[in-house]
Design a protein around this motif. Structure first.
Motif, PDB file in Angstrom:
ATOM      1  N   PRO A  96       0.819  -1.219   0.000  1.00  0.00           N
ATOM      2  CA  PRO A  96       0.000   0.000   0.000  1.00  0.00           C
ATOM      3  C   PRO A  96       0.856   1.274   0.000  1.00  0.00           C
ATOM      4  N   ASN A 126       6.660  -5.283   5.808  1.00  0.00           N
ATOM      5  CA  ASN A 126       5.627  -5.896   6.644  1.00  0.00           C
ATOM      6  C   ASN A 126       6.184  -6.754   7.782  1.00  0.00           C
ATOM      7  N   THR A 154       7.568  -4.566  10.587  1.00  0.00           N
ATOM      8  CA  THR A 154       6.456  -3.850  11.225  1.00  0.00           C
ATOM      9  C   THR A 154       5.663  -4.807  12.120  1.00  0.00           C
ATOM     10  N   SER A 179      -4.983  -8.375   5.579  1.00  0.00           N
ATOM     11  CA  SER A 179      -3.753  -7.899   4.922  1.00  0.00           C
ATOM     12  C   SER A 179      -2.614  -8.864   5.224  1.00  0.00           C
ATOM     13  N   GLN A 180      -1.576  -8.800   4.385  1.00  0.00           N
ATOM     14  CA  GLN A 180      -0.401  -9.643   4.622  1.00  0.00           C
ATOM     15  C   GLN A 180       0.187  -9.355   6.004  1.00  0.00           C
ATOM     16  N   LEU A 181       0.263  -8.078   6.364  1.00  0.00           N
ATOM     17  CA  LEU A 181       0.830  -7.695   7.665  1.00  0.00           C
ATOM     18  C   LEU A 181       0.026  -8.308   8.813  1.00  0.00           C
ATOM     19  N   ARG A 215     -14.040  -7.136   6.267  1.00  0.00           N
ATOM     20  CA  ARG A 215     -15.334  -6.682   5.732  1.00  0.00           C
ATOM     21  C   ARG A 215     -15.921  -7.677   4.739  1.00  0.00           C
ATOM     22  N   ARG A 216     -15.363  -8.904   4.721  1.00  0.00           N
ATOM     23  CA  ARG A 216     -15.915  -9.950   3.838  1.00  0.00           C
ATOM     24  C   ARG A 216     -15.917 -11.282   4.596  1.00  0.00           C
ATOM     25  N   GLN A 249     -13.260 -14.237   4.181  1.00  0.00           N
ATOM     26  CA  GLN A 249     -11.892 -14.175   4.701  1.00  0.00           C
ATOM     27  C   GLN A 249     -11.757 -14.833   6.078  1.00  0.00           C
ATOM     28  N   TYR A 274      -1.451   2.841  12.112  1.00  0.00           N
ATOM     29  CA  TYR A 274      -0.237   2.641  11.295  1.00  0.00           C
ATOM     30  C   TYR A 274      -0.547   2.676   9.800  1.00  0.00           C
ATOM     31  N   LEU A 333      -6.064   3.403   5.214  1.00  0.00           N
ATOM     32  CA  LEU A 333      -6.635   2.777   4.022  1.00  0.00           C
ATOM     33  C   LEU A 333      -7.960   3.425   3.623  1.00  0.00           C
ATOM     34  N   PHE A 347       2.319   4.545  14.500  1.00  0.00           N
ATOM     35  CA  PHE A 347       3.530   3.731  14.319  1.00  0.00           C
ATOM     36  C   PHE A 347       3.998   3.889  12.882  1.00  0.00           C
ATOM     37  N   LEU A 375       7.417   2.490  10.538  1.00  0.00           N
ATOM     38  CA  LEU A 375       8.631   1.662  10.570  1.00  0.00           C
ATOM     39  C   LEU A 375       9.910   2.503  10.436  1.00  0.00           C
ATOM     40  N   THR A 410      -7.719  -8.953  -3.451  1.00  0.00           N
ATOM     41  CA  THR A 410      -7.005  -8.618  -2.208  1.00  0.00           C
ATOM     42  C   THR A 410      -6.718  -9.844  -1.342  1.00  0.00           C
ATOM     43  N   LYS A 463      -0.608 -10.820  -2.034  1.00  0.00           N
ATOM     44  CA  LYS A 463       0.242  -9.785  -2.630  1.00  0.00           C
ATOM     45  C   LYS A 463       0.377  -9.968  -4.142  1.00  0.00           C
TER      46      LYS A 463
HETATM   47  N1  LIG Z   1       3.219   2.450   9.410  1.00  0.00           N
HETATM   48  C1  LIG Z   1       4.074   1.576   8.921  1.00  0.00           C
HETATM   49  O1  LIG Z   1       5.278   1.625   9.186  1.00  0.00           O
HETATM   50  C2  LIG Z   1       3.556   0.495   8.015  1.00  0.00           C
HETATM   51  C3  LIG Z   1       4.402  -0.550   7.631  1.00  0.00           C
HETATM   52  C4  LIG Z   1       3.878  -1.587   6.862  1.00  0.00           C
HETATM   53  C5  LIG Z   1       2.546  -1.537   6.438  1.00  0.00           C
HETATM   54  N2  LIG Z   1       1.781  -0.473   6.813  1.00  0.00           N
HETATM   55  C6  LIG Z   1       0.354  -0.418   6.456  1.00  0.00           C
HETATM   56  O2  LIG Z   1      -0.233  -1.666   6.764  1.00  0.00           O
HETATM   57  C7  LIG Z   1      -1.407  -1.833   6.002  1.00  0.00           C
HETATM   58  C8  LIG Z   1      -1.431  -3.245   5.450  1.00  0.00           C
HETATM   59  O3  LIG Z   1      -0.349  -3.426   4.539  1.00  0.00           O
HETATM   60  P1  LIG Z   1      -0.219  -4.791   3.704  1.00  0.00           P
HETATM   61  O4  LIG Z   1       0.920  -4.675   2.779  1.00  0.00           O
HETATM   62  O5  LIG Z   1      -0.223  -5.923   4.660  1.00  0.00           O
HETATM   63  O6  LIG Z   1      -1.615  -4.776   2.901  1.00  0.00           O
HETATM   64  P2  LIG Z   1      -2.199  -5.783   1.829  1.00  0.00           P
HETATM   65  O7  LIG Z   1      -1.697  -7.160   2.040  1.00  0.00           O
HETATM   66  O8  LIG Z   1      -2.038  -5.155   0.490  1.00  0.00           O
HETATM   67  O9  LIG Z   1      -3.748  -5.789   2.211  1.00  0.00           O
HETATM   68  C9  LIG Z   1      -4.530  -4.640   2.242  1.00  0.00           C
HETATM   69  C10 LIG Z   1      -5.801  -4.989   3.030  1.00  0.00           C
HETATM   70  O10 LIG Z   1      -6.468  -3.786   3.342  1.00  0.00           O
HETATM   71  C11 LIG Z   1      -7.856  -3.976   3.265  1.00  0.00           C
HETATM   72  N3  LIG Z   1      -8.462  -2.679   2.969  1.00  0.00           N
HETATM   73  C12 LIG Z   1      -8.172  -1.823   1.970  1.00  0.00           C
HETATM   74  N4  LIG Z   1      -8.937  -0.716   2.051  1.00  0.00           N
HETATM   75  C13 LIG Z   1      -9.740  -0.891   3.146  1.00  0.00           C
HETATM   76  C14 LIG Z   1     -10.762  -0.106   3.760  1.00  0.00           C
HETATM   77  N5  LIG Z   1     -11.113   1.090   3.253  1.00  0.00           N
HETATM   78  N6  LIG Z   1     -11.369  -0.604   4.844  1.00  0.00           N
HETATM   79  C15 LIG Z   1     -11.033  -1.817   5.348  1.00  0.00           C
HETATM   80  N7  LIG Z   1     -10.073  -2.606   4.807  1.00  0.00           N
HETATM   81  C16 LIG Z   1      -9.446  -2.141   3.724  1.00  0.00           C
HETATM   82  C17 LIG Z   1      -8.067  -5.005   2.172  1.00  0.00           C
HETATM   83  O11 LIG Z   1      -9.197  -5.714   2.553  1.00  0.00           O
HETATM   84  P3  LIG Z   1     -10.360  -6.183   1.554  1.00  0.00           P
HETATM   85  O12 LIG Z   1     -10.011  -7.596   1.184  1.00  0.00           O
HETATM   86  O13 LIG Z   1     -11.584  -6.083   2.393  1.00  0.00           O
HETATM   87  O14 LIG Z   1     -10.372  -5.248   0.368  1.00  0.00           O
HETATM   88  C18 LIG Z   1      -6.784  -5.868   2.284  1.00  0.00           C
HETATM   89  O15 LIG Z   1      -7.027  -6.994   3.085  1.00  0.00           O
HETATM   90  C19 LIG Z   1      -1.381  -0.699   4.961  1.00  0.00           C
HETATM   91  O16 LIG Z   1      -2.225   0.353   5.392  1.00  0.00           O
HETATM   92  C20 LIG Z   1       0.067  -0.239   4.976  1.00  0.00           C
HETATM   93  O17 LIG Z   1       0.209   1.107   4.548  1.00  0.00           O
HETATM   94  C21 LIG Z   1       2.250   0.521   7.593  1.00  0.00           C
END
Ligand SMILES: NC(=O)c1ccc[n+]([C@@H]2O[C@H](COP(=O)([O-])OP(=O)(O)OC[C@H]3O[C@@H](n4cnc5c(N)ncnc54)[C@H](OP(=O)(O)O)[C@@H]3O)[C@@H](O)[C@H]2O)c1
Length: 346
Positions: free
Chosen positions: A60, A145, A148, A171-173, A193-194, A197, A258, A261, A284, A286, A338, A341
């Motif tokens: 993301p 991920n 984090t 999400s993968q995280l 929301r599904r 899953q 963190y 979305l 948070f 990273l 979704t 990855k």
């Molecule tokens: N702050 C940090 O340092 C840091 C570090 C790593 C990751 N992150 C954050 O961690 C999050 C997850 O990353 P990822 O790579 O693991 O993601 P990912 O595997 O690409 O998965 C994204 C997930 O987000 C859900 N989603 C998207 N929009 C949404 C919404 N409006 N409401 C509810 N669910 C929603 C999707 O669910 P659906 O199947 O329902 O569409 C999907 O399961 C991201 O926001 C990323 O920016 C932050």
């Protein structure tokens, strides 16, 4: 002898700077943001390496970045992509050269050349040599991920909470954090929301999976919170749902934001909880964790991350793998799935 290239095919950014938008991560097409073309590689500065890419992940953060909605500005014409795995084929300076021919996981900062390319340039200091028995699928997303997940799970552990709530839990995280909860006897409560899953998250170790769109969500959440008493909310959505979940949590609950979305901001209705229930909201990132965590501790955690992937305690779930040359046609459609990855390969 390895031929050192001076140019690379890459998915390059079409826009400069910030967009000022906050649209979320849906894409009709990648055309407004990316262009597949051959660009010159920058010559290596002292301490930099040139990497022949094996695979790049799409997070993301990459998608927010190409939309101009991330923490630093876009650079028109530069290759996109923050993270990947590949083989180092050239380096400038002693340390960089000592890494030649190693397979490394890496991130690319603003001074490098992005990972959505056949070749990438980054600092040797951020390259992590990868064990031979670690799959490219896991190594391509080794940094953002998994580190984090480890860092945020420490927040849960240190808070001595017996359970924790995660939003966007498919999400993968969150799958990585779910497995950490399972392995450490701290109950993960997953909000999705599904319905479809739920089964997989329960299999990975979630104690409860709640669908936020279900008619009885509020009541189910109240019952689960009463039973599990979670004091940490790990939140990637940061919308009204998050605020409502937080308001239902017990004394001393912490809302750790963190991700963003959902572009819609929440309204806080229960300000007294900050006074009388000692609740807290925090963020948070990273990047800050890297700055604050001693190098030896980072090395120990990186070793643990690789061991978890190799042992099968963790797995990167991949929904699609796309060739760079096909990405402008296929990527937007692939990102709509979704379940896992999307990976890019040369
Ligand atoms: N702050 C940090 O340092 C840091 C570090 C790593 C990751 N992150 C954050 O961690 C999050 C997850 O990353 P990822 O790579 O693991 O993601 P990912 O595997 O690409 O998965 C994204 C997930 O987000 C859900 N989603 C998207 N929009 C949404 C919404 N409006 N409401 C509810 N669910 C929603 C999707 O669910 P659906 O199947 O329902 O569409 C999907 O399961 C991201 O926001 C990323 O920016 C932050």
């Amino acid at each position: 002898m390895v031929q050192i290239p001076t140019e690379t095919f890459a998915l390059t950014q079409k826009q400069d700077g910030y967009s000022g938008t906050s649209e979320g991560l849906t894409f009709e097409s990648m055309d407004p943001y990316l262009e597949g073309k051959t660009i010159a590689l920058p010559s290596l500065a002292e301490g930099q390496v040139l990497i022949k890419m094996a695979m790049a992940s799409i997070n993301p953060s990459d998608l927010h970045y190409i939309k101009g909605e991330y923490g630093h500005p876009r650079v028109k014409g530069a290759a996109a992509g923050f993270e990947g795995v590949g083989e180092i084929i050239a380096g400038a300076g002693n340390h960089a050269q000592s890494l030649i021919s190693k397979r490394v996981a890496f991130t690319v900062g603003p001074d490098g050349s992005g990972a959505w390319a056949e070749y990438a340039v980054t600092s040797a200091a951020v390259c992590i040599p990868v064990r031979d028995d670690m799959r490219n699928e896991d190594a391509a997303g080794h940094v953002v991920n998994p580190l984090t997940a480890m860092a945020m799970f420490d927040i849960v552990r240190n808070a001595k909470s017996g359970s924790f709530i995660m939003t966007a839990a498919n999400s993968q995280l969150c799958k990585l954090m779910t497995a950490l909860g399972r392995d450490n006897d701290i109950a993960p409560i997953a909000i999705v929301r599904r319905d479809e899953q739920a089964a997989h998250l329960l299999e990975l170790g979630a104690k409860n999976v709640l669908n936020s769109t279900a008619a009885d969500f509020k009541e189910t959440l109240r019952d689960v919170i009463r039973q599990e008493k979670p004091r940490i909310l790990l939140d990637a959505v940061a919308n009204q749902l998050s605020a409502d979940i937080f308001a239902s949590m017990p004394n001393q609950a912490r809302w750790v934001v963190y991700g963003k979305l959902d572009p819609q901001p929440p309204k806080l209705q229960e300000m007294g909880q900050f006074i009388f229930m000692q609740k807290q909201i925090e963020g948070f990132w990273l990047t800050r964790w890297f700055m604050a965590t001693p190098r030896e501790e980072q090395v120990r955690i990186i070793g643990e991350v690789q061991a978890r992937f190799v042992s099968g305690q963790w797995q990167t779930e991949v929904s699609d793998t796309i060739r760079l040359k096909n990405a402008m046609n296929d990527l937007a459609q692939a990102l709509r799935n979704t379940t896992g990855k999307v990976m890019l390969i040369p």
